[in-house]
Design an enzyme around this catalytic site. Structure first.
Site, PDB file in Angstrom:
ATOM      1  N   LYS A  89       0.866  -1.326   0.118  1.00 15.04           N
ATOM      2  CA  LYS A  89       0.125  -0.005  -0.109  1.00 15.04           C
ATOM      3  C   LYS A  89       0.779   1.426  -0.035  1.00 15.04           C
ATOM      4  O   LYS A  89       0.596   2.327  -0.462  1.00 15.04           O
ATOM      5  CB  LYS A  89      -0.930   0.014   1.081  1.00 15.04           C
ATOM      6  CG  LYS A  89      -1.876  -0.752   1.117  1.00 15.04           C
ATOM      7  CD  LYS A  89      -3.193  -0.738   1.966  1.00 15.04           C
ATOM      8  CE  LYS A  89      -4.207  -1.627   2.121  1.00 15.04           C
ATOM      9  NZ  LYS A  89      -5.282  -1.680   3.047  1.00 15.04           N
ATOM     10  N   LYS A 116      -8.149 -11.924  -8.753  1.00 12.28           N
ATOM     11  CA  LYS A 116      -9.270 -12.273  -7.897  1.00 12.28           C
ATOM     12  C   LYS A 116      -9.966 -10.848  -8.053  1.00 12.28           C
ATOM     13  O   LYS A 116      -9.802  -9.778  -8.398  1.00 12.28           O
ATOM     14  CB  LYS A 116      -8.488 -11.733  -6.515  1.00 12.28           C
ATOM     15  CG  LYS A 116      -8.850 -13.110  -5.481  1.00 12.28           C
ATOM     16  CD  LYS A 116      -7.939 -12.663  -4.355  1.00 12.28           C
ATOM     17  CE  LYS A 116      -8.726 -12.149  -3.226  1.00 12.28           C
ATOM     18  NZ  LYS A 116      -8.059 -11.899  -1.838  1.00 12.28           N
ATOM     19  N   LYS A 137     -12.199  -4.599  -5.484  1.00 16.04           N
ATOM     20  CA  LYS A 137     -12.728  -3.335  -5.963  1.00 16.04           C
ATOM     21  C   LYS A 137     -11.797  -2.377  -6.662  1.00 16.04           C
ATOM     22  O   LYS A 137     -12.207  -1.503  -7.454  1.00 16.04           O
ATOM     23  CB  LYS A 137     -13.250  -2.552  -4.682  1.00 16.04           C
ATOM     24  CG  LYS A 137     -12.317  -2.537  -3.521  1.00 16.04           C
ATOM     25  CD  LYS A 137     -13.159  -2.394  -2.243  1.00 16.04           C
ATOM     26  CE  LYS A 137     -12.471  -2.838  -0.877  1.00 16.04           C
ATOM     27  NZ  LYS A 137     -13.620  -2.900  -0.012  1.00 16.04           N
TER      28      LYS A 137
END
Ligand code: TRP
Length: 337
Positions: A115, A198, A201
């Site tokens: 991240k 996968k 979002k």
């Protein structure tokens, strides 16, 4: 009376809505677990603000996620659904645990590395760095025996166990050491437009992601336009036929039939038949979840009452664990407090 073992888990309130991957991978698993456990399910809004958030959107996402937990089958009479920020002990315990965590130990967390790389590491906030320590606090406050999570959270549960052991060693037995409960080979849900990725979002095309808020028409359309493979045979073979295999997995979890049963049923049929039937099944199973979510959102009073009840129950346990921690580390008790 046999006391049910406690489990605890949580999801972030980010994004437009929970999607089929969250529903099948987490929520349905939680719904099954609540039958035999004393289950706590959070909406982790404190974690959500470690990435930039619009305040109004966060509030809305928190309500919607709570409504989707309940519409998806979390029974507030059996389980304890609650919003993390309603229980101030999470942030309080996180502070104490931060003082017990090494910089290097926190810097090794792969989710932080991913991240912060995305944000550009200079811009990543300290909250992102301490995120896993807050997660450890979320868990340890409730003394659960297990934490149902996906494989990607394994490292955070390991850190949680290390911190609990360290604290117990330094200050005396305080925390139960929780186990990660990772489903053996829970059906993985893949992106409908890119069946090797996968469902997530952050997908590149919104058509690849089935949202729990999608209308019947949208559900059907997304399934019918799912990417399929060369050839015509309906067979489960993720390496050669990722598209059809992914549709078969979705069919299997939503319809409760095994993959071999489905392969037999569709042996003489075409991709189109499978898609039409799956679209119908998805509308029949996801439509009611969407409608119940909308009902709950239309009556915020009912939802707020359920969440207040969950938070009050959560606080009973959380405050007693925190009081023990404060006492053990040597904080002076507030007079009259
Ligand atoms: N980090 C978890 C995720 O990204 C969410 C989470 C926060 C969580 N606190 C938790 C999960 C405590 C389990 C237990 O999915």
């Amino acid at each position: 009376m046999v006391v049910a073992e406690r489990v605890l888990s949580g999801m972030q309130p980010t994004g437009d809505s929970l999607h089929l991957g969250n529903y099948v991978g987490a929520l349905l698993n939680w719904v099954r677990m609540q039958e035999q456990h004393d289950a706590y399910f959070m909406i982790v809004d404190l974690h959500a603000i470690t990435m930039p958030q619009d305040p109004a959107a966060l509030r809305e996402a928190t309500r919607r996620t709570a409504a989707q937990y309940i519409a998806g089958g979390i029974d507030p009479d059996r389980s304890t659904p609650f919003v993390q920020s309603h229980v101030p002990e999470h942030a309080q315990l996180a502070w104490v645990l931060m003082t017990q965590t090494g910089m290097g130990e926190a810097a090794r967390m792969t989710q932080f590395k991913d991240k912060s790389a995305k944000e550009g590491s200079e811009h990543a906030g300290v909250g992102l760095f301490t995120y896993p320590i807050l997660q450890a606090a979320d868990i340890l406050l409730y003394q659960p025996y297990g934490v149902p999570v996906g494989e990607d959270q394994k490292q955070h549960i390991e850190l949680t166990r290390d911190l609990a052991q360290r604290f117990n060693h330094r200050f005396g037995e305080t925390f139960r050491i929780p186990k990660p409960l990772i489903p053996e080979q829970g059906a993985r849900i893949y992106d409908l437009q890119d069946p090797t990725a996968k469902m997530s979002k952050s997908a590149s095309s919104p058509n690849g992601v089935l949202l729990l808020t999608d209308t019947d028409k949208k559900i059907a359309k997304k399934i019918k336009s799912a990417v399929t493979d060369d050839g015509a045979e309906i067979r489960y073979d993720p390496a050669v036929k990722p598209g059809i295999s992914s549709l078969l997995s979705i069919y299997s979890v939503l319809g409760g039939k095994s993959i071999p049963e489905l392969e037999a049923e569709y042996a003489d049929k075409m991709y189109g038949h499978l898609k039409v039937d799956l679209a119908e099944l998805a509308v029949a199973t996801l439509g009611p979840v969407r409608d119940r979510t909308a009902e709950l959102l239309n009556d915020p009073g009912e939802l707020d009452t359920l969440l207040a009840k969950g938070a009050a129950k959560a606080r009973e346990t959380a405050s007693s664990t925190l009081a023990e921690v404060y006492q053990k580390v040597g904080f002076l008790p507030a007079a009259g407090g």
